[in-house]
Design a protein around this motif. Structure first.
Motif, short mmCIF file in Angstrom:
data_model
loop_
_atom_site.label_atom_id
_atom_site.label_comp_id
_atom_site.label_asym_id
_atom_site.label_seq_id
_atom_site.Cartn_x
_atom_site.Cartn_y
_atom_site.Cartn_z
N LYS A 93 -14.21 -23.63 26.01
CA LYS A 93 -12.84 -23.50 26.51
C LYS A 93 -12.00 -22.82 25.43
O LYS A 93 -11.80 -23.39 24.35
N PRO A 94 -11.49 -21.63 25.67
CA PRO A 94 -10.71 -20.93 24.64
C PRO A 94 -9.50 -21.75 24.18
O PRO A 94 -8.92 -22.51 24.96
N GLY A 95 -9.16 -21.58 22.92
CA GLY A 95 -8.01 -22.28 22.36
C GLY A 95 -8.43 -23.45 21.50
O GLY A 95 -9.62 -23.71 21.27
N ILE A 96 -7.43 -24.17 20.99
CA ILE A 96 -7.65 -25.29 20.09
C ILE A 96 -7.18 -26.58 20.75
O ILE A 96 -6.07 -26.67 21.27
N GLU A 97 -8.04 -27.59 20.75
CA GLU A 97 -7.67 -28.92 21.21
C GLU A 97 -7.74 -29.87 20.02
O GLU A 97 -8.53 -29.66 19.09
N PRO A 125 2.01 -29.04 11.86
CA PRO A 125 0.59 -29.04 11.47
C PRO A 125 -0.34 -28.46 12.53
O PRO A 125 -1.30 -27.76 12.20
N ARG A 126 -0.05 -28.73 13.79
CA ARG A 126 -0.88 -28.13 14.86
C ARG A 126 -0.79 -26.60 14.81
O ARG A 126 -1.79 -25.90 14.94
N LYS A 127 0.43 -26.12 14.63
CA LYS A 127 0.63 -24.67 14.56
C LYS A 127 -0.11 -24.08 13.37
O LYS A 127 -0.73 -23.01 13.47
N MET A 128 -0.06 -24.76 12.22
CA MET A 128 -0.75 -24.29 11.02
C MET A 128 -2.26 -24.22 11.26
O MET A 128 -2.92 -23.24 10.90
N ILE A 129 -2.80 -25.28 11.84
CA ILE A 129 -4.25 -25.32 12.08
C ILE A 129 -4.67 -24.21 13.04
O ILE A 129 -5.66 -23.50 12.81
N LYS A 130 -3.90 -24.02 14.11
CA LYS A 130 -4.21 -22.95 15.05
C LYS A 130 -4.16 -21.58 14.37
O LYS A 130 -5.02 -20.72 14.60
N GLN A 131 -3.13 -21.38 13.54
CA GLN A 131 -2.96 -20.10 12.85
C GLN A 131 -4.18 -19.76 12.00
O GLN A 131 -4.59 -18.61 11.91
N HIS A 132 -4.79 -20.77 11.38
CA HIS A 132 -5.92 -20.52 10.49
C HIS A 132 -7.26 -20.49 11.22
O HIS A 132 -8.18 -19.79 10.78
N LEU A 133 -7.37 -21.20 12.36
CA LEU A 133 -8.66 -21.30 13.02
C LEU A 133 -8.88 -20.25 14.10
O LEU A 133 -10.02 -19.75 14.26
N LEU A 134 -7.85 -19.90 14.84
CA LEU A 134 -8.04 -18.99 15.97
C LEU A 134 -8.71 -17.67 15.57
O LEU A 134 -9.60 -17.18 16.29
N PRO A 135 -8.32 -17.05 14.43
CA PRO A 135 -8.98 -15.79 14.07
C PRO A 135 -10.46 -15.95 13.72
O PRO A 135 -11.20 -14.95 13.69
#
Length: 363
Positions: A93-97, A125-135
């Motif tokens: 499932k695309p995206g971060i959970e 913190p959720r935004k930070m984690i997404k910013q680093h993991l999505l790429p």
């Protein structure tokens, strides 16, 4: 034990800044993802919301699992030295959970920035984690990020989290990525110094802010004032008020959000979460005086947080009630400053816009 790398103060006697649990969780999640991609690292750099980078040493670093040891600098925080970790699973499932692992709380009451049932990993913190993991995610894949804190349930007993409905451990917090030391003597001294420096420059109107967001908003709204007029007092409102009296300030503006405003309106000038709680009974009485009905007043009396109270107030009486809170707070501050400083209290919304204001002591 591998400690997080942090800039040391260049001046003897100054306090070191530390990192938030959100920054630590981001570094752990980033490291865990890299290891899952067969790119294990001993250290990782992350981007902080304040526009700086920080280097973290990974304490645990297995395939899909990593942790760091939190360095809170000289902030007397119960999470200093805690192991904050992340476990990563790729999904279809695309995206971060996000999920709460052992030692991380789950939200069970309304009034916080997260919905009931969500893991207590705050928005920044959720935004930070997404910013680093999505790429990093493989094409067409998503990730389940489970954040955990070793002994988090025990550490949570030193906080008021349970009273706020945060069950099972600690929250993952932070809007800056770094924490300013809350050593009572040193932080209080910095607030007093800020007032003294402003007065030395001939500034008669100073602005105490309770954090980065309120400072930014106040600077935009009071752009005619010098930058030296703005002092981040944090939870040390009382220190700023007494300093204003001592150094001959004529007018003091306090820029705050709802949580601290409620405390100050109740007569508390030290507003840290480990200190006195909001007097919701008083808030209910003030609301009744502003036209709140019995059912609404009862809801406010049993509210969970300042934000919860904020969300309960219906639009038709918001202006009246919030202005009353500002006036009550201004009156308390005026008396605390020995009735020598004109006080203006401004309530900022969560997006930084001005909701209302009130003054006390003007001739």
């Amino acid at each position: 034990m591998s400690l997080t790398s942090i800039r040391r103060s260049s001046h003897k006697g100054e306090l070191r800044q530390g990192f938030t649990t959100g920054a630590c969780a981001t570094a752990a999640a980033f490291g865990a993802t890299l290891s899952l991609l067969n790119r294990p690292q001993q250290q990782v750099y992350i981007d902080l919301p304040i526009g700086e980078q920080a280097l973290f040493t990974l304490h645990l670093n297995n395939a899909g699992k990593a942790s760091v040891i939190k360095d809170a600098g000289d902030d007397p925080d119960c999470t200093h030295g805690a192991e904050i970790g992340a476990t990563i699973l790729f999904t279809n499932k695309p995206g971060i959970e996000f999920a709460a692992g052992k030692g991380v709380a789950t939200v069970t009451k309304p009034g916080l920035e997260l919905a009931v049932g969500e893991p207590a990993i705050n928005p920044v913190p959720r935004k930070m984690i997404k910013q680093h993991l999505l790429p990093l995610l493989p094409l067409g894949k998503g990730a389940l990020v489970t954040i955990w804190i070793t002994n988090g349930e025990q550490l949570a007993k030193q906080t008021i989290g349970k009273r706020l409905g945060l069950i099972g451990g600690l929250s993952i917090l932070g809007t800056r990525g770094t924490v300013h030391p809350y050593s009572t003597s040193a932080y209080a001294a910095s607030v007093r110094q800020g007032v003294e420096v402003a007065r030395a420059q001939g500034i008669n109107h100073v602005v105490l802010t309770t954090g980065s967001r309120t400072e930014k908003a106040a600077m935009e709204q009071l752009s005619h004032l010098s930058d030296s007029a703005f002092i981040q007092a944090g939870d040390f409102t009382g220190v700023g008020l007494r300093a204003a009296t001592r150094f001959g300030v004529i007018k003091l503006t306090l820029a705050t959000m709802i949580g601290k405003l409620c405390k100050i309106a109740g007569g508390t000038t030290m507003t840290h979460v480990t200190g006195r709680a909001i007097n919701f009974r008083l808030m209910s009485e003030l609301l009744s005086e502003c036209g709140g009905d019995a059912q609404l007043c009862q809801q406010v009396k049993t509210a969970n947080t300042g934000r919860h109270l904020f969300d309960l107030i219906p639009a038709p009486i918001q202006s009246t009630f919030f202005t009353r809170l500002c006036h009550q707070a201004a009156q308390h501050c005026y008396h605390y400053a020995h009735e020598k400083v004109v006080i203006e209290v401004r309530l900022m919304n969560f997006d930084g816009t001005l909701l209302t204001q009130a003054s006390f002591g003007e001739q």
